[in-house]
Design an enzyme around this catalytic site. Structure first.
Site, PDB file in Angstrom:
ATOM      1  N   ASP A  87       3.115   5.365 -36.317  1.00  9.01           N
ATOM      2  CA  ASP A  87       2.296   4.311 -35.683  1.00  9.01           C
ATOM      3  C   ASP A  87       2.284   4.319 -34.154  1.00  9.01           C
ATOM      4  OD1 ASP A  87       2.154   3.695 -38.354  1.00  9.01           O
ATOM      5  OD2 ASP A  87       2.909   1.654 -38.163  1.00  9.01           O
ATOM      6  N   LYS A 102      -2.297   3.619 -43.453  1.00  6.60           N
ATOM      7  CA  LYS A 102      -1.619   2.642 -44.306  1.00  6.60           C
ATOM      8  C   LYS A 102      -2.095   1.233 -43.972  1.00  6.60           C
ATOM      9  CE  LYS A 102       2.510   2.596 -41.325  1.00  6.60           C
ATOM     10  NZ  LYS A 102       2.519   1.198 -40.887  1.00  6.60           N
ATOM     11  N   CYS A 147       8.239  -0.601 -38.555  1.00  6.73           N
ATOM     12  CA  CYS A 147       7.705   0.509 -39.359  1.00  6.73           C
ATOM     13  C   CYS A 147       8.562   1.770 -39.304  1.00  6.73           C
ATOM     14  CB  CYS A 147       6.261   0.789 -38.962  1.00  6.73           C
ATOM     15  SG  CYS A 147       5.182  -0.631 -39.332  1.00  6.73           S
TER      16      CYS A 147
END
Length: 197
Positions: free
Chosen positions: A9, A101, A143
């Site tokens: 990310d 995602k 994450c």
């Protein structure tokens, strides 16, 4: 080679100026690029994930007008927007697989995403006989943590390269690293070159 790199990310909405900016995010993007320039050939797979949320829904309650910043969040990383794109400091030329995602649902771990052709990360690792995973990216306490814990749960040996991660909160990031170490991850300090000034 039986090693993979997870780049979690590193997106505009999670770096300076973004909707959920993490301090040091731009510098992490540059350091990951420098790491790739030196070490990309050591990895059988280089998997980069992105939050890729739906514009027309609350993504299973993930988006909220009064977020608690634990389970609910302001609008971020909406599919097709600049905020969802990779930080410009991240060189993705060596990435072998791009994973999206959170498409309509809350998702933190890279394992919850799929490639554009619908494949899961667990399948890719099995196919390439990957045993070891280095994890870098944003955010250490969310994450990155979730992705690393999933890799451990899937039987992989995990290293967190702490020079190549950035967290939302220093305290929460320290707790996340301690939790990951307790779960079996190796915490590697100082891994990776520093970005140019």
């Amino acid at each position: 080679m039986t090693k993979a790199l997870f780049i979690v990310d590193v997106q505009n909405d999670f770096t300076e100026g973004g909707a959920l900016a993490v301090e040091g995010g731009d510098a992490v993007a540059e350091r990951i690029s420098a790491h790739l320039a030196e070490h990309a050939d050591e990895y059988a797979l280089i998997v980069a994930s992105r939050d890729w949320h739906d514009a027309e829904s609350d993504n299973g309650g993930h988006f909220h007008p009064e977020p608690d910043f634990v389970d609910t969040w302001p609008i971020h990383c909406v599919s097709g927007t600049a905020g969802a794109e990779y930080d410009p400091g991240l060189d993705t030329s060596a990435v072998t697989h791009h994973v999206k995602k959170g498409q309509g649902v809350p998702a933190y771990s890279l394992y919850e995403g799929t490639t554009d052709d619908g494949r899961r990360v667990s399948e890719l690792l099995e196919e390439h006989h990957v045993l070891d995973v280095d994890v870098v990216g944003i955010a250490t306490d969310h994450c990155v943590r979730a992705s690393a814990l999933d890799a451990i749960e899937h039987g992989r040996r995990v290293r967190i390269l702490t020079a190549l991660v950035a967290g939302v909160s220093a305290e929460a990031s320290e707790r996340a690293l301690a939790e990951l170490a307790h779960a079996g991850a190796e915490i590697v300090a100082g891994e990776g070159p520093q970005p140019s000034a």
